[in-house]
Scaffold this active site. Structure first.
Site: not given
Length: 459
Positions: A234, A268
């Site tokens: 990720e 994020c």
């Protein structure tokens, strides 16, 4: 905040005050290799441990973390500048995540395959081996808990290297969790990017699980391909927010502010760029400026270090130099620490770095569009593919966004949120593989298909 004291030592300072937190030694290459060897030695026995027992062990680790939650949260705040409330929430999320995997792991199912009547064919999940977990600083406890919990309950053993920006937090977390597990199931390594690269090059790894920058993730993907290692990534995001006509502009500005300014924009899935319909643009911008000023006054949360602040300021300054209008913020404040005000830009020109790259700071760059289709097109035209948000009263537009946005997660009328058990696959420069949710158990295991025939039978 960190700075190199010598080749193998890091000095950590509090980004809020500039005060010293502590000095840590970076693992040597020999220590990194020894950590992998310990995890490899522990793997056969842990893989053979009944899943129910692995779940009980993970539950005990979660309870141990809960008992020391205040201590872990306080250390996180000192190292990263995360607010006390957010840091406490991160530990709570970590505990809940570990508990969820403690329940999900033992019921991780295989499949029965349809074959001949006198044979049995099954597909069953098996542990992969040693997992290298490389975890970030922006939510270091919660993110680590997902990767560690899924790997451990699946029967893998783990070598964990937290970010060099929060080594004390990572070491404390691993100490607590490892105390509830057999020797070698979770091995901690303190280090920087050089240490991570040395660990990733080990031929004894089965999985590399990385949450961090796109540049590092791509290097790890190449290493994984060369060494036949399964890589889960990720990585960076440049998440768009599309504000449609017909929405309440004040409510939309509140959503935009939450997405762009929470945790000082260091999430994020923070909102990184905003496309607002011309019909609501002016009241939206006015409300967003008010939100930004209010967030700056009440938050006081710094960026993680001066290096990050300099990068954010450079993007803002570059956008203004290219013709963007600075509506509020945008000035580096005096005083200790690495604070930066919540900033709103309007009329940001196409191609400005603040639109094309992840900013990772409290910046809301706004582009005014003539209609929803233009906003959707611009939102989709990006090399990243982590998440996107659409605020709209039109369900046709909502469905089009869900169908056309090339991202792992599409959020409609809420910048954050989601049901328990949700998961997503990032795309493009944002990575690959399921990084959380029940599907992470699939990433941490491999499937063996077994055919059972009868002795002397036709099968």
């Amino acid at each position: 905040m960190l700075s190199a004291v010598d080749a193998r030592t890091l000095e950590i300072t509090d980004p809020s005050s500039g005060e010293a937190v502590g000095t840590v030694a970076v693992a040597t290459d020999a220590e990194a290799a020894e950590a992998v060897a310990r995890a490899l030695a522990a793997f056969p026995a842990w893989a053979a441990t009944p899943p129910a027992e692995r779940g009980l062990r993970l539950r005990a680790a979660a309870q141990a973390l809960a008992a020391r939650a205040d201590e872990v949260a306080a250390m996180n705040t000192r190292e990263t500048g995360k607010s006390a409330g957010d840091a406490a929430g991160g530990v709570e999320a970590a505990v809940n995540t570990l508990l969820q995997y403690a329940e999900l792991g033992p019921v991780h199912r295989g499949r029965r395959l349809n074959g001949a009547w006198d044979a049995v064919d099954v597909a069953t999940p098996q542990p992969r081996g040693v997992v290298l977990a490389l975890t970030p600083w922006n939510d270091p406890v919660a993110v680590a808990a997902g990767l560690l919990g899924a790997a451990i309950v699946s029967g893998d053993t783990v070598v964990h290297k937290p970010s060099e920006r929060c080594p004390h937090t990572g070491a404390l977390l691993d100490e607590i969790l490892a105390g509830a597990l057999p020797e070698g199931v979770l091995v901690h390594v303190t280090g920087d990017g050089v240490t991570g690269a040395a660990l990733a090059a080990s031929p004894d790894l089965a999985v590399i699980a990385h949450v961090g920058s796109t540049a590092t993730g791509r290097k790890l993907a190449l290493v994984g391909a060369q060494n036949d290692v399964h890589v889960i990534r990720e990585n960076g995001g440049n998440d768009p927010l599309v504000v449609d006509a017909g929405v309440d502009p004040v409510w939309a500005a509140g959503q935009a502010a939450l997405g762009a300014f929470a945790n000082a924009g260091q999430i994020c899935t923070s909102v990184e760029r905003i496309y607002v319909h011309r019909d609501v643009a002016q009241p939206f911008l006015s409300a967003l400026v008010a939100e930004a000023d209010a967030w700056t006054q009440r938050s006081g949360q710094p960026l993680v270090d001066e290096r990050m602040r300099a990068a954010v300021a450079a993007q803002v300054d570059g956008a203004v130099a290219a013709g963007a209008e600075l509506l509020t913020g945008g000035a580096v404040p005096e005083g200790p620490g690495s604070h930066y005000p919540c900033t709103v830009l309007s009329g940001v020109p196409e191609g400005a770095e603040v639109l094309t790259e992840e900013t990772f700071g409290p910046v809301a760059p706004v582009v005014i569009v003539d209609d929803f289709e233009e906003g959707l097109r611009l939102a989709a035209a990006d090399r990243y593919g982590l998440a996107a948000t659409v605020l709209t009263p039109d369900m046709t537009h909502a469905h089009r966004a869900a169908a056309l946005l090339p991202v792992g997660t599409v959020k409609v009328n809420a910048v954050f949120g989601g049901a328990p058990g949700g998961s997503a696959q990032p795309r493009g420069a944002s990575g690959a593989g399921f990084g959380y949710g029940p599907e992470l158990l699939d990433e941490m295991t491999t499937t063996t298909v077994v055919h059972f025939g009868l002795p002397g039978g036709r099968a």
